[in-house]
Design an enzyme around this catalytic site. Structure first.
Site, PDB file in Angstrom:
ATOM      1  N   CYS A  16     -39.139 -27.075 -14.114  1.00 51.19           N
ATOM      2  CA  CYS A  16     -39.994 -28.068 -13.874  1.00 51.19           C
ATOM      3  C   CYS A  16     -40.596 -28.784 -14.954  1.00 51.19           C
ATOM      4  O   CYS A  16     -40.588 -28.170 -16.099  1.00 51.19           O
ATOM      5  CB  CYS A  16     -41.138 -27.665 -12.887  1.00 51.19           C
ATOM      6  SG  CYS A  16     -42.386 -26.678 -13.617  1.00 51.19           S
ATOM      7  N   HIS A  45     -43.091 -17.301 -16.538  1.00 55.55           N
ATOM      8  CA  HIS A  45     -42.643 -15.831 -15.923  1.00 55.55           C
ATOM      9  C   HIS A  45     -41.089 -15.828 -15.834  1.00 55.55           C
ATOM     10  O   HIS A  45     -40.302 -16.202 -14.775  1.00 55.55           O
ATOM     11  CB  HIS A  45     -43.177 -15.630 -14.649  1.00 55.55           C
ATOM     12  CG  HIS A  45     -44.757 -15.227 -14.680  1.00 55.55           C
ATOM     13  ND1 HIS A  45     -45.527 -15.555 -13.708  1.00 55.55           N
ATOM     14  CD2 HIS A  45     -45.450 -14.725 -15.784  1.00 55.55           C
ATOM     15  CE1 HIS A  45     -46.767 -14.940 -14.062  1.00 55.55           C
ATOM     16  NE2 HIS A  45     -46.571 -14.443 -15.558  1.00 55.55           N
ATOM     17  N   CYS A 100     -50.026 -25.821 -17.726  1.00 55.36           N
ATOM     18  CA  CYS A 100     -49.429 -26.916 -17.109  1.00 55.36           C
ATOM     19  C   CYS A 100     -50.471 -28.104 -16.536  1.00 55.36           C
ATOM     20  O   CYS A 100     -51.617 -27.647 -16.016  1.00 55.36           O
ATOM     21  CB  CYS A 100     -48.789 -26.414 -15.578  1.00 55.36           C
ATOM     22  SG  CYS A 100     -48.100 -27.590 -14.348  1.00 55.36           S
ATOM     23  N   HIS A 128     -52.537 -12.673 -10.272  1.00 59.44           N
ATOM     24  CA  HIS A 128     -51.756 -13.609 -11.004  1.00 59.44           C
ATOM     25  C   HIS A 128     -52.561 -14.342 -12.082  1.00 59.44           C
ATOM     26  O   HIS A 128     -53.647 -14.603 -12.008  1.00 59.44           O
ATOM     27  CB  HIS A 128     -51.141 -14.695 -10.053  1.00 59.44           C
ATOM     28  CG  HIS A 128     -50.244 -15.447 -10.430  1.00 59.44           C
ATOM     29  ND1 HIS A 128     -50.320 -16.665 -11.321  1.00 59.44           N
ATOM     30  CD2 HIS A 128     -48.729 -15.439 -10.218  1.00 59.44           C
ATOM     31  CE1 HIS A 128     -49.312 -17.116 -11.576  1.00 59.44           C
ATOM     32  NE2 HIS A 128     -48.088 -16.646 -11.106  1.00 59.44           N
ATOM     33  N   GLU A 130     -52.508 -17.465 -12.944  1.00 60.90           N
ATOM     34  CA  GLU A 130     -53.160 -18.584 -12.885  1.00 60.90           C
ATOM     35  C   GLU A 130     -54.546 -18.689 -11.990  1.00 60.90           C
ATOM     36  O   GLU A 130     -55.177 -19.287 -12.204  1.00 60.90           O
ATOM     37  CB  GLU A 130     -52.147 -19.811 -12.224  1.00 60.90           C
ATOM     38  CG  GLU A 130     -52.771 -20.870 -11.682  1.00 60.90           C
ATOM     39  CD  GLU A 130     -51.835 -21.664 -10.802  1.00 60.90           C
ATOM     40  OE1 GLU A 130     -52.348 -22.362  -9.851  1.00 60.90           O
ATOM     41  OE2 GLU A 130     -50.645 -21.486 -10.668  1.00 60.90           O
ATOM     42  N   ASN A 228     -43.362 -18.766  -7.778  1.00 61.50           N
ATOM     43  CA  ASN A 228     -42.799 -19.780  -6.971  1.00 61.50           C
ATOM     44  C   ASN A 228     -40.992 -19.116  -6.696  1.00 61.50           C
ATOM     45  O   ASN A 228     -40.618 -19.439  -5.648  1.00 61.50           O
ATOM     46  CB  ASN A 228     -42.464 -21.062  -7.912  1.00 61.50           C
ATOM     47  CG  ASN A 228     -41.598 -21.186  -8.969  1.00 61.50           C
ATOM     48  OD1 ASN A 228     -40.593 -21.431  -8.707  1.00 61.50           O
ATOM     49  ND2 ASN A 228     -42.156 -20.836 -10.026  1.00 61.50           N
TER      50      ASN A 228
END
Length: 313
Positions: A16, A45, A100, A128, A130, A228
């Site tokens: 992405c 990751h 991001c 995680h 994030e 994801n």
């Protein structure tokens, strides 16, 4: 034994815009300042990406103590807490932030609403990076919820000003279910104007929803730590299609494809296309004759790089 006959490629799949940008930041820092470049946490990751950057002089660390004074430090695409940011600035590193922009957008929203007196419920996975980065934007008043059951146990100090934020790489359906439970318990909760789950996560999950009923088995290219990618495998299974996640083509097992001639293939947002091509080659060796690409959303988004990384400067 009937082997593989056809491969159907999900569209979109793989990198992405946020991942592209993060990797390019490390590559440009290496080109401009020379090795070593220090990166806090895996830049994205993916085992292959991290290994490739290591071979070129990137050093991945978890603690800032591991970075020598005056070094160049890159924050990973997942974002960091305010404490990490402040500590890195205090130590005088040359810092490039590869967070991001869609994660940064959540951080900005948290800071803004916090100033207006809001507390937060964060939907995400404990541990995680994030989630640690987003929750670490505040010293207190942000409560993590991992599933519908967890909603009943949240104890905010007040419910007048309560907002919900989400990790960007969750299952769209699971997050919606948890958000509904939050709304049921806290009817006044403020939700983001646009959902926090990123466009790439949504698009890859939508593609799997379309692809799954058309194939006998789905292979997801992605690393075990990739949120994801894991969600794509779970989604296919939930839709009744056998699915496996592989970090590389070597992990494919011929017996998976017994009586399953039509193979769907996708890749998480941090998995490079080179790995997809290697999986296709391995599936061809197992008998696949045809490869076709399903119709899907064309992604054109590109994020600008931080200042100070232009190579012609």
């Amino acid at each position: 034994m009937a082997g593989v006959s056809e491969i159907v490629l999900a569209e979109p799949r793989g990198f992405c815009a946020g991942v592209d940008r993060a990797i390019e930041i490390v590559e440009r820092a290496l080109a401009k300042f020379g090795a070593p470049i220090y990166v806090r946490h895996e830049i994205v990751h993916n085992t292959y990406v991290v290994g490739d950057l290591k071979s070129r002089g990137a050093i991945f660390i978890e603690e800032l103590d591991e970075v020598p004074p005056g070094a160049t430090l890159v924050f990973s695409a997942h974002g960091v807490s305010r404490a990490v940011q402040r500590a890195a600035e205090r130590r005088g590193f040359r810092i490039f932030d590869a967070t991001c922009p869609l994660v940064t957008k959540v951080h900005v929203e948290v800071a803004k609403l916090h100033r207006e007196g809001y507390e937060f419920i964060m939907i995400g996975h404990k541990g995680h990076p994030e989630v640690e980065g987003t929750m670490g934007q505040l010293d207190s008043g942000i409560h993590l919820v991992e599933d519908v059951e967890g909603v009943a146990h949240v104890q905010p100090a007040q419910t007048e000003r309560l907002a919900v934020v989400t990790q960007t790489t969750l299952s769209v359906d699971d997050a919606a279910e948890i958000a509904a439970a939050v709304r049921a318990r806290f009817p006044n909760v403020r939700e983001p104007k646009q959902q926090d789950i990123c466009y790439a996560t949504q698009n890859r999950q939508d593609a799997v929803k379309i692809l799954s009923p058309q194939v006998d088995i789905l292979i997801v290219v992605g690393s075990p730590t990739s949120s994801n990618s894991n969600r794509l495998r779970e989604l296919a299974k939930k839709l009744g299609t056998e699915s496996y996640m592989v970090d590389s083509a070597d992990e494919l097992r011929p017996e998976w494809f017994d009586g399953r001639p039509r193979v769907g293939l996708t890749a998480g947002a941090s998995a490079p296309d080179v790995l997809v091509q290697q999986v296709i080659a391995r599936l061809r060796a197992l008998g696949a004759q045809a490869v076709r690409k399903m119709d899907g959303v064309q992604e054109t988004l590109k994020f600008p790089l931080p200042k100070g990384l232009r190579l012609d400067a």
